[in-house]
Scaffold this motif. Structure first.
Motif, PDB file in Angstrom:
ATOM      1  N   THR A   1      19.923  26.332 -21.170  1.00 50.13           N
ATOM      2  CA  THR A   1      19.008  26.256 -22.309  1.00 50.13           C
ATOM      3  C   THR A   1      19.716  25.654 -23.509  1.00 50.13           C
ATOM      4  O   THR A   1      19.162  24.799 -24.219  1.00 50.13           O
ATOM      5  CB  THR A   1      18.477  27.654 -22.651  1.00 50.13           C
ATOM      6  N   GLN A   2      20.956  26.086 -23.740  1.00 46.19           N
ATOM      7  CA  GLN A   2      21.713  25.552 -24.865  1.00 46.19           C
ATOM      8  C   GLN A   2      21.924  24.047 -24.724  1.00 46.19           C
ATOM      9  O   GLN A   2      21.824  23.301 -25.693  1.00 46.19           O
ATOM     10  CB  GLN A   2      23.060  26.266 -24.980  1.00 46.19           C
ATOM     11  N   ARG A   3      22.193  23.594 -23.516  1.00 45.73           N
ATOM     12  CA  ARG A   3      22.389  22.160 -23.326  1.00 45.73           C
ATOM     13  C   ARG A   3      21.083  21.400 -23.573  1.00 45.73           C
ATOM     14  O   ARG A   3      21.094  20.303 -24.137  1.00 45.73           O
ATOM     15  CB  ARG A   3      22.903  21.856 -21.921  1.00 45.73           C
ATOM     16  N   ALA A   4      19.964  21.958 -23.135  1.00 44.10           N
ATOM     17  CA  ALA A   4      18.670  21.310 -23.366  1.00 44.10           C
ATOM     18  C   ALA A   4      18.380  21.204 -24.863  1.00 44.10           C
ATOM     19  O   ALA A   4      17.856  20.184 -25.336  1.00 44.10           O
ATOM     20  CB  ALA A   4      17.560  22.082 -22.656  1.00 44.10           C
ATOM     21  N   LEU A   5      18.732  22.233 -25.614  1.00 41.94           N
ATOM     22  CA  LEU A   5      18.540  22.192 -27.063  1.00 41.94           C
ATOM     23  C   LEU A   5      19.422  21.114 -27.693  1.00 41.94           C
ATOM     24  O   LEU A   5      18.968  20.327 -28.544  1.00 41.94           O
ATOM     25  CB  LEU A   5      18.856  23.553 -27.673  1.00 41.94           C
ATOM     26  N   LEU A   6      20.689  21.086 -27.279  1.00 39.18           N
ATOM     27  CA  LEU A   6      21.605  20.088 -27.814  1.00 39.18           C
ATOM     28  C   LEU A   6      21.139  18.672 -27.473  1.00 39.18           C
ATOM     29  O   LEU A   6      21.191  17.759 -28.305  1.00 39.18           O
ATOM     30  CB  LEU A   6      23.013  20.326 -27.282  1.00 39.18           C
TER      31      LEU A   6
ATOM     32  N   ARG B   1      -1.319  24.185 -32.697  1.00 44.51           N
ATOM     33  CA  ARG B   1      -1.549  24.570 -31.305  1.00 44.51           C
ATOM     34  C   ARG B   1      -0.942  23.486 -30.428  1.00 44.51           C
ATOM     35  O   ARG B   1      -1.381  22.327 -30.472  1.00 44.51           O
ATOM     36  CB  ARG B   1      -3.040  24.699 -31.044  1.00 44.51           C
ATOM     37  N   GLN B   2       0.091  23.833 -29.665  1.00 44.62           N
ATOM     38  CA  GLN B   2       0.801  22.833 -28.878  1.00 44.62           C
ATOM     39  C   GLN B   2       1.314  23.450 -27.596  1.00 44.62           C
ATOM     40  O   GLN B   2       1.946  24.512 -27.613  1.00 44.62           O
ATOM     41  CB  GLN B   2       1.970  22.257 -29.681  1.00 44.62           C
ATOM     42  N   GLY B   3       1.048  22.791 -26.487  1.00 44.40           N
ATOM     43  CA  GLY B   3       1.548  23.267 -25.200  1.00 44.40           C
ATOM     44  C   GLY B   3       1.064  24.649 -24.823  1.00 44.40           C
ATOM     45  O   GLY B   3       1.781  25.404 -24.163  1.00 44.40           O
TER      46      GLY B   3
ATOM     47  N   VAL C   1      10.087  33.524 -30.671  1.00 43.22           N
ATOM     48  CA  VAL C   1      11.039  32.427 -30.847  1.00 43.22           C
ATOM     49  C   VAL C   1      10.670  31.623 -32.092  1.00 43.22           C
ATOM     50  O   VAL C   1       9.492  31.354 -32.344  1.00 43.22           O
ATOM     51  CB  VAL C   1      11.046  31.491 -29.623  1.00 43.22           C
ATOM     52  N   ALA C   2      11.697  31.240 -32.866  1.00 44.85           N
ATOM     53  CA  ALA C   2      11.508  30.368 -34.023  1.00 44.85           C
ATOM     54  C   ALA C   2      12.565  29.276 -33.983  1.00 44.85           C
ATOM     55  O   ALA C   2      13.652  29.455 -33.418  1.00 44.85           O
ATOM     56  CB  ALA C   2      11.619  31.157 -35.321  1.00 44.85           C
ATOM     57  N   ALA C   3      12.255  28.130 -34.585  1.00 41.71           N
ATOM     58  CA  ALA C   3      13.216  27.029 -34.635  1.00 41.71           C
ATOM     59  C   ALA C   3      13.134  26.334 -35.979  1.00 41.71           C
ATOM     60  O   ALA C   3      12.061  26.244 -36.588  1.00 41.71           O
ATOM     61  CB  ALA C   3      12.968  26.035 -33.502  1.00 41.71           C
ATOM     62  N   VAL C   4      14.276  25.832 -36.428  1.00 38.80           N
ATOM     63  CA  VAL C   4      14.400  25.121 -37.698  1.00 38.80           C
ATOM     64  C   VAL C   4      15.137  23.821 -37.440  1.00 38.80           C
ATOM     65  O   VAL C   4      16.122  23.800 -36.691  1.00 38.80           O
ATOM     66  CB  VAL C   4      15.180  25.970 -38.728  1.00 38.80           C
TER      67      VAL C   4
ATOM     68  N   ILE D   1      11.344  24.700 -25.544  1.00 39.61           N
ATOM     69  CA  ILE D   1      12.480  24.703 -24.611  1.00 39.61           C
ATOM     70  C   ILE D   1      12.923  26.130 -24.318  1.00 39.61           C
ATOM     71  O   ILE D   1      13.121  26.522 -23.163  1.00 39.61           O
ATOM     72  CB  ILE D   1      13.644  23.873 -25.191  1.00 39.61           C
ATOM     73  N   VAL D   2      13.065  26.928 -25.375  1.00 40.18           N
ATOM     74  CA  VAL D   2      13.533  28.305 -25.188  1.00 40.18           C
ATOM     75  C   VAL D   2      12.453  29.167 -24.538  1.00 40.18           C
ATOM     76  O   VAL D   2      12.719  29.912 -23.586  1.00 40.18           O
ATOM     77  CB  VAL D   2      13.972  28.910 -26.539  1.00 40.18           C
ATOM     78  N   ALA D   3      11.225  29.066 -25.048  1.00 39.37           N
ATOM     79  CA  ALA D   3      10.153  29.927 -24.544  1.00 39.37           C
ATOM     80  C   ALA D   3       9.825  29.630 -23.085  1.00 39.37           C
ATOM     81  O   ALA D   3       9.498  30.543 -22.317  1.00 39.37           O
ATOM     82  CB  ALA D   3       8.912  29.770 -25.418  1.00 39.37           C
ATOM     83  N   ASP D   4       9.908  28.359 -22.694  1.00 45.55           N
ATOM     84  CA  ASP D   4       9.595  28.010 -21.311  1.00 45.55           C
ATOM     85  C   ASP D   4      10.757  28.319 -20.367  1.00 45.55           C
ATOM     86  O   ASP D   4      10.547  28.753 -19.234  1.00 45.55           O
ATOM     87  CB  ASP D   4       9.241  26.520 -21.208  1.00 45.55           C
ATOM     88  N   ALA D   5      11.987  28.077 -20.822  1.00 43.37           N
ATOM     89  CA  ALA D   5      13.144  28.298 -19.954  1.00 43.37           C
ATOM     90  C   ALA D   5      13.488  29.772 -19.812  1.00 43.37           C
ATOM     91  O   ALA D   5      13.957  30.208 -18.760  1.00 43.37           O
ATOM     92  CB  ALA D   5      14.355  27.529 -20.484  1.00 43.37           C
ATOM     93  N   GLU D   6      13.260  30.527 -20.880  1.00 45.21           N
ATOM     94  CA  GLU D   6      13.623  31.947 -20.880  1.00 45.21           C
ATOM     95  C   GLU D   6      12.462  32.759 -21.447  1.00 45.21           C
ATOM     96  O   GLU D   6      12.504  33.204 -22.587  1.00 45.21           O
ATOM     97  CB  GLU D   6      14.893  32.163 -21.701  1.00 45.21           C
TER      98      GLU D   6
END
Length: 460
Positions: free
Chosen positions: A12-17, A283-285, A311-314, A335-340
Motif C-alpha cells: 500500500t505504501q508503495r502504491a501511495l508513493l 462522490r467517487q468510486g 481514511v483521510a488524505a492530504v 488506494i488505502v480503502a480498497d487495499a486495506e
C-alpha cells in the motif's frame, strides 16, 4: 476514525508513493507532499521534489487557499452552537450595512447567497489586501448576481463576509479567534496566517517549457477568511480527523456532520459533487468524500476524508497549476480503502435492554409495504424496508417519549408509539403515516378505514 490501527502494508505504501511520484512528474510541480490518516492518526507521509536532497516533509508549510474556508465555517458553527447566531439569520442582523440584503448565514456558508465569485479587479489573490480596506471594496457595486437561495454559485467574497461576522460577534480579529478557538485546541501548531519556516515558496511553471517564475505571496486582508492560511500535511491530517469525528473542545460530532451535509442542489452537470457548510462533497468510486480543495498563485492543495472508510488524505504542492491536488488526494483515499478495507468492530450484545423497546422491534407495515424496526447499539431505532429501496431512517429518542428521524426520508420527522386504552401498542405514527403490525390492521386507526370484510381472493 478513533480506534487503534496498524501501519500500512508495504504494498500500500508503495502504491501511495507511486501515485504522488506520477503526480509530481506529470504535473511538473517543484515539490509535492502528501499524507494519509487512518483511524484517527497519520499513518503515512511521502514527498517528491525537483531538487535532490531538498524534499519536503509532513511538517513543511504550504499555502492551502480555500481549505481556509472550512476553518472559517467551523468558527461560524461555534457561534451558532453557543446561541449567539442562527444560521437562518439574515447577515444584516449581525453585520448591518453588509450590502447583501436578505442573504442568510447558511446561504453564505453554502455558496447559495447569489454573490459574485470574485472581488472587483485587480485580481485579489495576487494583490495586497490593503487595496480592499472596506467590505464595499470586496463586494463592488453589484455584489448579488443571482436570486438568493436559488442556486449554487461559489463566492470568495461570501467568506470575507463570514469572517467579518465572526469578528463582529466575537469582538476580536478573525485570526485571533481562529487561533484561540480552533488551532490551539486541535494542536494545529503549524497552521498560521503567515509562513513560518520551514515553508515552500510558490512557483508558476511555464505551460510550454520546463522553466519557473516565483509567485508573490500577498497578505489578503479582508479576504483572509477565504484563503489566507498556511499549513502542513501533518496538521491537515489532524484537521481531517476532526472533520470526521468532531472534538468537544471545538465542535461536536453532530455539528461537524452538518458541515458535511449537502446544503444546496449541485449544478445540473455536477451531480457527483456538492457543497455543505464550508465543505465540498464528492462522490467517487462508490464512496462519499468530504473536505475541500484550495489554490492560490504558487500553490494547490487538497484534503478529503471518507468517514465510512476511516481514511483521510492530504496533498500539497507549490505550483500555480499542474498537479490536481484534489484528485490526487481522492486517489490516495481510494488506494488505502480498497487495499486495506476497514475491519469492523466486533459485534457485541447490548449491556442491558429496555423490554418496551424490544417489544417494538420486528416487522411493521405501512399499508402493504413491509418494514423492519430494529434496536441499534446506540439505543436508537432504525426503520428500513424489508424489500427493495424505500423510505427509512434512524431515530433518536426525545424526552417526551417520541423519536426524531436523523436521516433519509424521515429526517427531522417525529415517530410516536400510539397505545390502546389497555396499554397495548396499536400502531406507530410517523409523520402522519400509520405503521401497523399486520397489513391494514383492522384494530388500528388506519386513515380512510379498512374494509370490514378483510382480505379476499378474486372470485372465479
Amino acid at each position: 476514525m478513533t480506534s487503534p490501527c496498524e501501519e500500512l502494508l508495504p504494498t500500500t505504501q508503495r502504491a501511495l508513493l507511486h501515485r504522488i511520484a506520477v503526480a509530481q512528474a506529470e504535473g511538473r510541480a517543484p515539490s509535492l507532499v502528501a499524507a494519509v490518516a487512518r483511524e484517527g492518526r497519520m499513518v503515512w507521509a511521502g514527498s517528491r521534489s525537483s531538487v535532490d536532497g531538498h524534499a519536503p516533509d509532513a511538517g513543511t508549510q504550504y499555502r492551502i487557499g480555500s481549505i481556509t474556508k472550512t476553518f472559517t465555517a467551523v468558527l461560524v458553527l461555534r457561534l451558532r452552537d453557543e446561541g449567539l447566531i442562527d444560521l437562518n439569520d439574515p447577515l444584516e442582523k449581525h453585520l448591518p450595512g453588509s450590502g447583501v440584503g436578505e442573504a442568510t448565514i447558511a446561504q453564505l456558508l453554502g455558496h447559495s447567497a447569489g454573490l459574485g465569485a470574485e472581488t472587483p479587479a485587480p485580481w485579489w489573490e495576487r494583490t495586497p489586501g490593503t487595496l480592499r480596506p472596506e467590505l464595499a471594496d470586496v463586494l463592488g457595486e453589484r455584489p448579488v448576481l443571482h436570486p438568493v437561495g436559488r442556486r449554487f454559485h461559489y463566492s470568495n467574497p461570501g467568506y470575507t463576509l463570514l469572517g467579518s461576522l465572526v469578528e463582529a460577534v466575537r469582538g476580536a480579529s478573525w485570526e485571533e479567534v481562529l487561533r484561540r478557538e480552533v488551532l490551539e485546541p486541535l494542536s494545529l501548531d503549524r497552521t498560521t496566517c503567515r509562513p513560518v519556516a520551514p515553508y515552500a515558496g510558490g512557483w508558476a511553471v511555464h505551460p510550454w517549457a520546463d522553466v519557473m517564475l516565483p509567485e508573490p505571496s500577498e497578505d489578503l486582508g479582508l479576504m483572509a477568511p477565504a484563503g489566507q492560511l498556511w499549513s502542513t500535511a501533518a496538521d491537515l491530517c489532524r484537521f481531517a480527523v476532526f472533520l470526521a469525528d468532531g472534538d468537544e473542545k471545538v465542535l461536536s460530532a453532530a455539528s461537524v456532520r452538518e458541515l458535511r451535509t449537502p446544503s444546496v442542489p449541485p449544478e445540473p452537470d455536477a451531480w457527483d459533487s456538492g457543497y455543505g457548510l464550508g465543505t465540498q462533497i464528492l462522490r467517487q468510486g462508490g464512496r462519499t468524500l468530504s473536505g475541500h480543495t484550495g489554490s492560490l498563485p504558487g500553490f494547490v492543495a487538497g484534503l478529503w476524508v471518507s468517514v465510512t472508510d476511516g481514511v483521510a488524505a492530504v496533498v500539497l504542492a507549490n505550483a500555480t497549476s499542474g498537479p490536481l491536488a484534489g484528485s490526487i488526494a481522492a486517489d490516495l483515499v481510494a488506494i488505502v480503502a480498497d487495499a486495506e478495507p476497514r475491519i469492523p468492530e466486533p459485534w457485541r450484545p447490548l449491556p442491558e435492554v429496555d423490554r418496551t423497546l424490544l417489544d417494538l422491534t420486528g416487522p411493521w407495515y405501512w399499508g402493504t409495504r413491509a418494514f423492519g424496526l430494529r434496536l441499534t447499539a446506540d439505543r436508537g431505532l432504525e426503520l428500513r424496508a424489508l424489500r427493495g429501496v424505500d423510505r427509512g431512517s434512524r431515530f433518536v429518542a426525545q424526552s417526551d417519549g417520541s423519536w426524531t428521524g436523523l436521516d433519509g426520508y424521515y429526517a427531522g420527522e417525529t415517530l410516536r408509539v400510539v397505545s390502546r386504552a389497555d396499554g397495548s401498542v396499536s400502531h406507530l405514527d410517523l409523520a402522519s403515516f400509520v405503521f401497523t403490525r399486520e397489513p391494514y390492521d383492522l384494530r388500528a386507526d388506519v386513515p380512510g378505514g379498512v374494509d370490514k370484510e378483510g382480505w379476499r381472493g378474486l372470485p372465479l
